[in-house]
Write a protein that holds these residues in place. Structure first.
Motif, short mmCIF file in Angstrom:
data_model
loop_
_atom_site.label_atom_id
_atom_site.label_comp_id
_atom_site.label_asym_id
_atom_site.label_seq_id
_atom_site.Cartn_x
_atom_site.Cartn_y
_atom_site.Cartn_z
N GLN A 82 -6.53 12.47 0.45
CA GLN A 82 -7.69 11.64 0.78
C GLN A 82 -8.96 12.48 0.85
OE1 GLN A 82 -4.62 11.63 2.11
NE2 GLN A 82 -4.35 9.92 3.54
N VAL B 57 -5.51 4.48 -4.12
CA VAL B 57 -5.99 3.90 -2.87
C VAL B 57 -7.26 4.61 -2.40
CG1 VAL B 57 -5.44 3.57 -0.43
CG2 VAL B 57 -3.72 3.07 -2.18
N SER B 58 -7.28 5.92 -2.50
CA SER B 58 -8.46 6.68 -2.06
C SER B 58 -9.68 6.35 -2.91
CB SER B 58 -8.16 8.18 -2.12
OG SER B 58 -7.08 8.51 -1.29
N SER C 217 -6.06 5.98 6.09
CA SER C 217 -4.71 6.56 6.19
C SER C 217 -3.78 5.67 6.99
CB SER C 217 -4.80 7.95 6.82
OG SER C 217 -5.65 8.80 6.06
N ILE D 259 -1.54 7.12 -3.66
CA ILE D 259 -2.57 7.44 -2.67
C ILE D 259 -3.87 7.83 -3.35
CG2 ILE D 259 -1.77 9.82 -2.55
CD1 ILE D 259 -3.34 7.71 0.26
N PRO E 266 0.80 -1.24 0.00
CA PRO E 266 0.00 0.00 0.00
C PRO E 266 0.83 1.28 0.00
CG PRO E 266 -0.87 -1.57 1.57
CD PRO E 266 0.44 -2.12 1.12
N TRP F 136 -10.94 2.83 -1.87
CA TRP F 136 -11.63 2.85 -0.57
C TRP F 136 -12.93 3.64 -0.64
CZ3 TRP F 136 -10.49 1.07 4.52
CH2 TRP F 136 -9.39 0.20 4.57
N GLN G 1 -2.86 2.63 4.85
CA GLN G 1 -2.00 2.91 3.70
C GLN G 1 -0.55 3.19 4.09
OE1 GLN G 1 -0.61 6.11 2.60
NE2 GLN G 1 0.19 5.19 0.71
N THR H 91 1.80 2.11 -3.58
CA THR H 91 0.64 2.36 -4.42
C THR H 91 0.24 3.82 -4.31
OG1 THR H 91 -0.12 0.10 -3.98
CG2 THR H 91 -1.71 1.61 -4.94
#
Length: 333
Positions: free
Chosen positions: A274, A161-162, A207, A158, A153, A165, A210, A156
């Motif tokens: 995020q 990832v955001s 957060s 962000i 993570p 999620w 990650q 990766t």
């Protein structure tokens, strides 16, 4: 006939091995000293010019993207500057700061959200990182694979990832489906990002998940610098696992502990991506942070002067927190 013999004085053999030798004459030593000084001085100048030439690209980048923007932001924070406006640039003094602390309610909400986020993320992320580091520091088969899995993570994006999620937090997303399966339908979950009471908590969970792998590696590097002899001595004294951690591991991790504390705090206070991807500060400013509010005001609302003032306030807050941390973690010796 009488022969006469003349006895010449014996030649001076010089000082013995244990006797001090006389210093050379000043007139003979001075030219040699000048020659020896002239050469290193020119060499030092050449090295300085070469070093400056090699450092000049980095210096230019720092000036263009760090020093100049910081100075420009400081100047603009005392003006009414806007990105596109027929109104000329005008000095307004402390009006932007007065507006932030007296008129703008989003500023106070953003400050509270930022501190609340940092107060939860810093200890939780540091604690989980240390726990994972202790687990993957064991000499067992397959431990390298776990290190890679926990670190994926971090490398990766962000933003990616955001986005993932954000879909998981949807009312019909993976998280609510999992809760519904575990509770056998007793709890249907909620719209995590649309509920003011859960939106910030949802971003905290994301957060921590990650970034915990990065601090796991930092803790792991600190653990691997502790000499094994200290643990052997502790075991010989009858210390168990907890005593070894308390008396050996934790004191030896002090430099690592300080670094982890500072990096997590700075990252937590600078929360932006995020928020921008998942909630845009909502609902009803429940996830707005100081950095997001400054960027939103300065660029999207084109109020560069007021956004610069908010950035300056944020800089002062971070500086004060860093100084307090430095004071609390200083070497008492």
């Amino acid at each position: 006939m009488t022969a006469t013999f003349r006895l010449d004085p014996p030649a001076d053999p010089g000082p013995g091995p244990d006797e001090p030798r006389p210093a050379p004459a000043a007139t003979e030593a001075r030219p040699a000293a000048r020659r020896s000084e002239a050469r290193p001085r020119s060499a030092r100048r050449s090295e300085a010019r070469a070093g400056l030439a090699m450092a000049s690209p980095a210096i230019l980048l720092l000036l263009a993207f760090l020093i100049v923007p910081v100075l420009l932001g400081f100047v603009l924070s005392f003006t009414n500057a806007r990105l596109v406006s027929p109104e000329p640039l005008r000095f307004v003094g402390l009006d932007n700061f007065v507006r932030a602390f007296t008129v703008d309610p989003t500023f106070f909400r953003s400050m509270v959200n930022t501190f609340a986020f940092a107060a939860v993320v810093v200890p939780v992320q540091a604690g989980f990182g240390l726990l994972l580091a202790l687990l993957v520091n064991q000499r067992i088969r397959g431990v390298t694979a776990f290190r890679v899995i926990f670190f994926i993570p971090v490398v990766t994006s962000i933003v990616v990832v955001s986005i993932l999620w954000k879909f998981m937090y949807q009312p019909s997303g993976v998280i609510n489906s999992f809760i519904d399966s575990v509770t056998l339908g007793a709890w249907q979950g909620t719209a995590w990002l649309n509920n003011p009471s859960t939106a910030l908590f949802a971003i905290i969970v994301l957060s921590v998940w990650q970034a915990v792998g990065f601090h796991m590696l930092i803790w792991l590097s600190g653990l691997q610098t502790i000499p094994e002899e200290l643990y052997e001595a502790a075991r010989m004294d009858g210390a168990g696992a907890w005593r070894q951690f308390k008396d050996v591991t934790w004191p030896c991790l002090r430099p690592t502990r300080i670094f982890v504390l500072i990096t997590i705090t700075i990252a937590a206070l600078g929360l932006f991506v995020q928020i921008d991807v998942m909630t845009q500060g909502g609902p009803v400013d429940s996830t707005s942070t100081l950095v997001y509010h400054a960027v939103l005001t300065g660029y999207r609302q084109q109020q560069i002067g007021y956004g610069s003032a908010l950035s300056l306030v944020f800089f002062v807050i971070v500086l004060v927190i860093a100084l307090v941390q430095r004071h609390l973690t200083r070497d008492k010796d």
